[in-house]
Structures are given as C-alpha cells and as structure tokens.
Design a protein around this motif. Structure first.
Motif, PDB file in Angstrom:
ATOM      1  N   HIS A   1     -39.591 -73.982 -90.556  1.00 46.35           N
ATOM      2  CA  HIS A   1     -39.513 -75.164 -89.375  1.00 46.35           C
ATOM      3  C   HIS A   1     -38.264 -75.953 -89.991  1.00 46.35           C
ATOM      4  O   HIS A   1     -37.195 -76.037 -89.045  1.00 46.35           O
ATOM      5  CB  HIS A   1     -40.759 -76.299 -89.770  1.00 46.35           C
ATOM      6  N   LEU A   2     -38.011 -75.957 -91.020  1.00 43.45           N
ATOM      7  CA  LEU A   2     -36.353 -75.998 -91.408  1.00 43.45           C
ATOM      8  C   LEU A   2     -35.148 -75.233 -90.757  1.00 43.45           C
ATOM      9  O   LEU A   2     -34.254 -75.788 -89.878  1.00 43.45           O
ATOM     10  CB  LEU A   2     -36.551 -76.936 -93.175  1.00 43.45           C
ATOM     11  N   GLU A   3     -35.329 -74.260 -90.998  1.00 44.88           N
ATOM     12  CA  GLU A   3     -34.403 -72.787 -90.899  1.00 44.88           C
ATOM     13  C   GLU A   3     -34.673 -73.296 -89.453  1.00 44.88           C
ATOM     14  O   GLU A   3     -33.287 -73.419 -88.802  1.00 44.88           O
ATOM     15  CB  GLU A   3     -35.105 -71.916 -91.360  1.00 44.88           C
ATOM     16  N   SER A   4     -35.680 -73.409 -88.227  1.00 43.20           N
ATOM     17  CA  SER A   4     -35.902 -73.151 -87.231  1.00 43.20           C
ATOM     18  C   SER A   4     -34.619 -74.101 -86.558  1.00 43.20           C
ATOM     19  O   SER A   4     -34.807 -74.328 -84.970  1.00 43.20           O
ATOM     20  CB  SER A   4     -37.327 -73.313 -86.027  1.00 43.20           C
ATOM     21  N   ARG A   5     -34.827 -76.026 -87.270  1.00 40.06           N
ATOM     22  CA  ARG A   5     -34.101 -77.200 -86.424  1.00 40.06           C
ATOM     23  C   ARG A   5     -32.641 -76.948 -86.034  1.00 40.06           C
ATOM     24  O   ARG A   5     -32.511 -77.791 -85.812  1.00 40.06           O
ATOM     25  CB  ARG A   5     -34.733 -77.603 -87.290  1.00 40.06           C
ATOM     26  N   GLN A   6     -32.128 -75.878 -87.005  1.00 35.82           N
ATOM     27  CA  GLN A   6     -30.451 -75.981 -86.099  1.00 35.82           C
ATOM     28  C   GLN A   6     -30.409 -75.808 -85.050  1.00 35.82           C
ATOM     29  O   GLN A   6     -31.280 -74.742 -83.400  1.00 35.82           O
ATOM     30  CB  GLN A   6     -29.862 -74.967 -86.724  1.00 35.82           C
ATOM     31  N   GLN A   7     -29.705 -76.762 -84.496  1.00 39.98           N
ATOM     32  CA  GLN A   7     -29.402 -76.663 -83.256  1.00 39.98           C
ATOM     33  C   GLN A   7     -28.262 -75.988 -82.061  1.00 39.98           C
ATOM     34  O   GLN A   7     -27.500 -75.259 -83.451  1.00 39.98           O
ATOM     35  CB  GLN A   7     -29.170 -79.164 -82.647  1.00 39.98           C
ATOM     36  N   GLU A   8     -28.112 -76.032 -81.094  1.00 38.58           N
ATOM     37  CA  GLU A   8     -27.384 -74.823 -80.648  1.00 38.58           C
ATOM     38  C   GLU A   8     -25.884 -75.288 -80.908  1.00 38.58           C
ATOM     39  O   GLU A   8     -24.717 -74.495 -81.329  1.00 38.58           O
ATOM     40  CB  GLU A   8     -27.273 -74.492 -78.915  1.00 38.58           C
ATOM     41  N   ASP A   9     -25.644 -76.372 -81.013  1.00 34.00           N
ATOM     42  CA  ASP A   9     -23.653 -77.265 -81.823  1.00 34.00           C
ATOM     43  C   ASP A   9     -23.913 -76.621 -83.211  1.00 34.00           C
ATOM     44  O   ASP A   9     -22.650 -76.684 -83.806  1.00 34.00           O
ATOM     45  CB  ASP A   9     -23.884 -78.680 -81.180  1.00 34.00           C
ATOM     46  N   GLY A  10     -24.753 -76.171 -83.424  1.00 33.81           N
ATOM     47  CA  GLY A  10     -24.680 -76.547 -85.335  1.00 33.81           C
ATOM     48  C   GLY A  10     -25.165 -76.970 -86.274  1.00 33.81           C
ATOM     49  O   GLY A  10     -25.429 -76.476 -87.696  1.00 33.81           O
ATOM     50  N   GLY A  11     -25.295 -78.210 -85.777  1.00 35.36           N
ATOM     51  CA  GLY A  11     -25.863 -79.351 -86.766  1.00 35.36           C
ATOM     52  C   GLY A  11     -27.708 -79.128 -86.567  1.00 35.36           C
ATOM     53  O   GLY A  11     -28.479 -78.598 -85.742  1.00 35.36           O
ATOM     54  N   TRP A  12     -28.559 -80.488 -87.591  1.00 36.22           N
ATOM     55  CA  TRP A  12     -29.439 -80.684 -87.706  1.00 36.22           C
ATOM     56  C   TRP A  12     -29.896 -82.068 -87.063  1.00 36.22           C
ATOM     57  O   TRP A  12     -29.144 -82.982 -86.995  1.00 36.22           O
ATOM     58  CB  TRP A  12     -29.975 -80.776 -89.391  1.00 36.22           C
ATOM     59  N   PRO A  13     -30.854 -82.461 -86.278  1.00 38.72           N
ATOM     60  CA  PRO A  13     -31.052 -83.005 -85.784  1.00 38.72           C
ATOM     61  C   PRO A  13     -31.704 -84.369 -86.999  1.00 38.72           C
ATOM     62  O   PRO A  13     -32.254 -83.973 -87.315  1.00 38.72           O
ATOM     63  CB  PRO A  13     -32.370 -82.751 -84.729  1.00 38.72           C
ATOM     64  N   VAL A  14     -31.483 -85.389 -86.046  1.00 41.14           N
ATOM     65  CA  VAL A  14     -32.071 -87.211 -87.051  1.00 41.14           C
ATOM     66  C   VAL A  14     -33.052 -87.088 -85.678  1.00 41.14           C
ATOM     67  O   VAL A  14     -33.096 -87.244 -84.955  1.00 41.14           O
ATOM     68  CB  VAL A  14     -30.716 -88.428 -86.483  1.00 41.14           C
ATOM     69  N   ASN A  15     -34.337 -87.042 -86.917  1.00 42.65           N
ATOM     70  CA  ASN A  15     -35.705 -87.875 -85.746  1.00 42.65           C
ATOM     71  C   ASN A  15     -35.799 -89.182 -86.099  1.00 42.65           C
ATOM     72  O   ASN A  15     -37.076 -89.784 -86.031  1.00 42.65           O
ATOM     73  CB  ASN A  15     -37.014 -86.750 -87.293  1.00 42.65           C
ATOM     74  N   TRP A  16     -35.004 -90.122 -87.095  1.00 41.84           N
ATOM     75  CA  TRP A  16     -36.111 -91.566 -87.302  1.00 41.84           C
ATOM     76  C   TRP A  16     -34.846 -91.859 -86.144  1.00 41.84           C
ATOM     77  O   TRP A  16     -34.184 -91.400 -85.389  1.00 41.84           O
ATOM     78  CB  TRP A  16     -35.224 -91.703 -88.156  1.00 41.84           C
ATOM     79  N   ARG A  17     -35.220 -93.146 -85.770  1.00 41.16           N
ATOM     80  CA  ARG A  17     -35.263 -93.881 -84.525  1.00 41.16           C
ATOM     81  C   ARG A  17     -33.596 -94.134 -83.859  1.00 41.16           C
ATOM     82  O   ARG A  17     -33.011 -94.818 -85.469  1.00 41.16           O
ATOM     83  CB  ARG A  17     -35.096 -95.697 -84.793  1.00 41.16           C
ATOM     84  N   GLN A  18     -33.009 -94.239 -83.592  1.00 34.06           N
ATOM     85  CA  GLN A  18     -31.271 -95.001 -83.407  1.00 34.06           C
ATOM     86  C   GLN A  18     -31.498 -95.815 -82.713  1.00 34.06           C
ATOM     87  O   GLN A  18     -31.697 -95.783 -81.361  1.00 34.06           O
ATOM     88  CB  GLN A  18     -30.760 -93.083 -82.911  1.00 34.06           C
ATOM     89  N   TRP A  19     -29.675 -96.448 -82.987  1.00 30.22           N
ATOM     90  CA  TRP A  19     -29.870 -97.682 -82.485  1.00 30.22           C
ATOM     91  C   TRP A  19     -28.502 -97.764 -81.867  1.00 30.22           C
ATOM     92  O   TRP A  19     -28.277 -98.913 -81.237  1.00 30.22           O
ATOM     93  CB  TRP A  19     -30.235 -99.085 -83.157  1.00 30.22           C
ATOM     94  N   ALA A  20     -27.928 -97.081 -82.448  1.00 29.22           N
ATOM     95  CA  ALA A  20     -26.391 -97.237 -81.544  1.00 29.22           C
ATOM     96  C   ALA A  20     -26.039 -95.200 -81.724  1.00 29.22           C
ATOM     97  O   ALA A  20     -26.081 -95.112 -82.356  1.00 29.22           O
ATOM     98  CB  ALA A  20     -25.623 -98.304 -82.375  1.00 29.22           C
TER      99      ALA A  20
END
Length: 310
Positions: free
Chosen positions: A265-284
C-alpha cells in the motif's frame, strides 16, 4: 541528479527519480538535503547546516520546522522534530543536544514532561487542531519520542529522569488511545534502557492497537477500519506507520502477510508528481506544500524492509 560517492544515478522513469524531482521542485532546503542524505549519498554535514537555520538562542527550534506551527518561537514539537532529524543522520549528541535539554527543562510542565505547544506560540499562526492554552498539560505525544531518542543516543541529562518516569506512568495507563500517541509510545519503548519492561509494555500496546482497530490490516478492506476520533477523513494508519523498520518492537504486532500488504500500500501511494500524499487535515496551502516532502522522505521505510525506492 546523482549523490556523492558511488550512489548510482536513478533511471529517468524510476520511482526514486520521480521522488527526487518532486523534492527539488517543492521542498525546503532542509528536506532537499535530507532526501539527498537518505537516498543519494548526500552529506550529513549539509543536513546539519540546513537544520541550524531553525535553531533559536534558547536551544530550542522554531521557524515552522514543524509546518503546522508558524512563527519564530521555539516549541517542543519543533524541537522533537529537530531531534528526529539529528537521530536519522547519526548526529544526536554533543553541545547542541545539551542546549536542547536545557530548553526542554525550561518549558517542562510541573511533572517534568513536555506540552505539545508552549504558550509563547500565541499570536503566531498555528493549525486549528493544535490549541494554544495558558497552562498546557503534559503530553505523552510530545514527551515520549524525545525521551526515547535521547536514551537511544545515550544522552544523559537531569531532565531525563523525571521525563522518563512520566512516560512510564503514561504508557502504563494507556487504555483508549489513538495512532499518533501509540507511535510516540513506541519510540519511547524502543529507546528506554529497561528492555524487559519495554518489551512487555510494547506487547500490551500491540494488543490494544488490534483490539481498537488502530491499524488498517488489509488496505483492500479499508472501510472496515474506522478513522480515530478527531482525525481527518482518510487519516488511516497502517502497520508500517508503527513498525518503521523490521527491528521495531511494533513489528511483532503484525503477521508477515499484514506487513506485506501494508508495504504494498505504501509503495502504491506514490503520486503522479513523484511525491507521497499527506492524509492528515490540511488548513493552509503553504503547510500542505511543506508537509508532502516530509512524508515522501519517510517512504524510506520501504528501503528499511528491502523494498527500496528505485
């Protein structure tokens, strides 16, 4: 771009090359140098130099080192972050760490532990889920990783005695918990000198994690694992979040099959732009941009299990 020494140049289409491009495009200088150190044979001196920009005169760290707290003032969360960086490059010791311990002593609560946020944060931007109060309580979430890493690096300071006692009491009292608190407790247990007690406590926490559904054991059935109270939608935690290396005390909590699924699952989470996503709440927008390179660097967990990026 190649690192120093004998590190090979990744192929243009490799996951490592994509991650590298993402970091050069989006990351702060510190994360650029950390990525170079962990993946490209870069220098630990360069990491230290970049980290020093966040150091305050009081021995603590500030300047939004932890992206969810903005402003110049030192904070326990920033200082804990700095300690993790130093530990990861084998530089957790010396006069710098002594000054850090003096800062920790100065901001400790009456029972010798650390708050998450010192009141000096008031007046500067911070995440809405990190409240600033005048008399903040002791937090295992903040104290445990600091104490564990200092013990792991054989740093001895008077502050550690009471802080260690606090952590033991708090860990032994854990019943209803949440993933970040358990992760903090594991860092403490992996560094504290009393290994027999630490292993027994870790076994109990592992049962708690499974009983309370605090780890997604099968990503294909993620909807069966509820997100902890107060977390953002999709803010799940997986076995690899607890057991970041095969040597972790948390590794024994999970079967080989569960760990394999987690790493897949971790391996599959790499995004098209090459980075991994943040899953916690974003506020800015700025904090979201700064956080993704941090998460991308932590994908080095794959390398720890022999499934290196690239």
């Amino acid at each position: 771009m190649a690192g120093t020494g004998a590190t090979p140049v990744p192929s243009p289409a490799s996951p490592l090359a994509r991650a590298e491009q993402f970091v050069w495009l989006t990351a702060r200088v510190l994360e650029q140098r950390r990525f170079a150190y962990h993946f490209l044979g870069g220098s630990s001196d360069a990491v230290e130099t970049a980290l020093a920009a966040y150091l305050d005169e009081d021995g603590g760290y500030g300047h939004a080192l932890e992206p969810d707290l903005r402003g110049p003032v030192s904070q326990p969360l920033h200082t804990a972050h700095a300690l993790r960086v130093l530990d990861s490059i084998g530089r957790c010791g010396g006069l710098r760490t002594e000054r850090m311990c003096r800062y920790l002593t100065d901001v400790s609560t009456p029972d010798g532990a650390l708050p998450a946020v010192h009141p000096s944060q008031r007046g500067y931007p911070s995440a809405p889920f990190v409240p600033v109060v005048d008399d903040p309580p002791s937090e295992l979430l903040t104290t445990a990783p600091v104490v564990g890493l200092l013990h792991r690096n054989q740093v001895w300071h008077a502050w550690l005695f009471r802080a260690t006692d606090y952590c033991w009491t708090a860990v032994d009292a854990l019943e209803k918990s949440h993933p970040y608190e358990i992760e903090a407790a594991i860092t403490f247990l992996e560094g504290v000198p009393d290994r027999v007690r630490a292993e027994a406590a870790a076994d109990r926490l592992g049962r708690l994690v499974r009983e309370q559904g605090l780890a997604v054991l099968d990503p294909a059935r993620i909807e069966a694992f509820p997100v902890a109270d107060g977390y953002a939608p999709g803010e799940h935690h997986f076995p690899h979040d607890y057991a970041r290396t095969p040597e972790s005390l948390a590794r024994r909590w999970f079967t080989d099959e569960e760990m394999e699924r987690s790493l897949n699952h971790l391996e599959s989470r790499q995004q098209e732009d090459g980075g991994w996503p943040v899953n916690w709440r974003q506020w800015a927008p700025g904090t979201a941009l700064e956080a993704r390179p941090l998460v991308t660097i932590e994908a080095r967990t794959l390398r720890a299990y022999g499934r290196a990026i690239g």
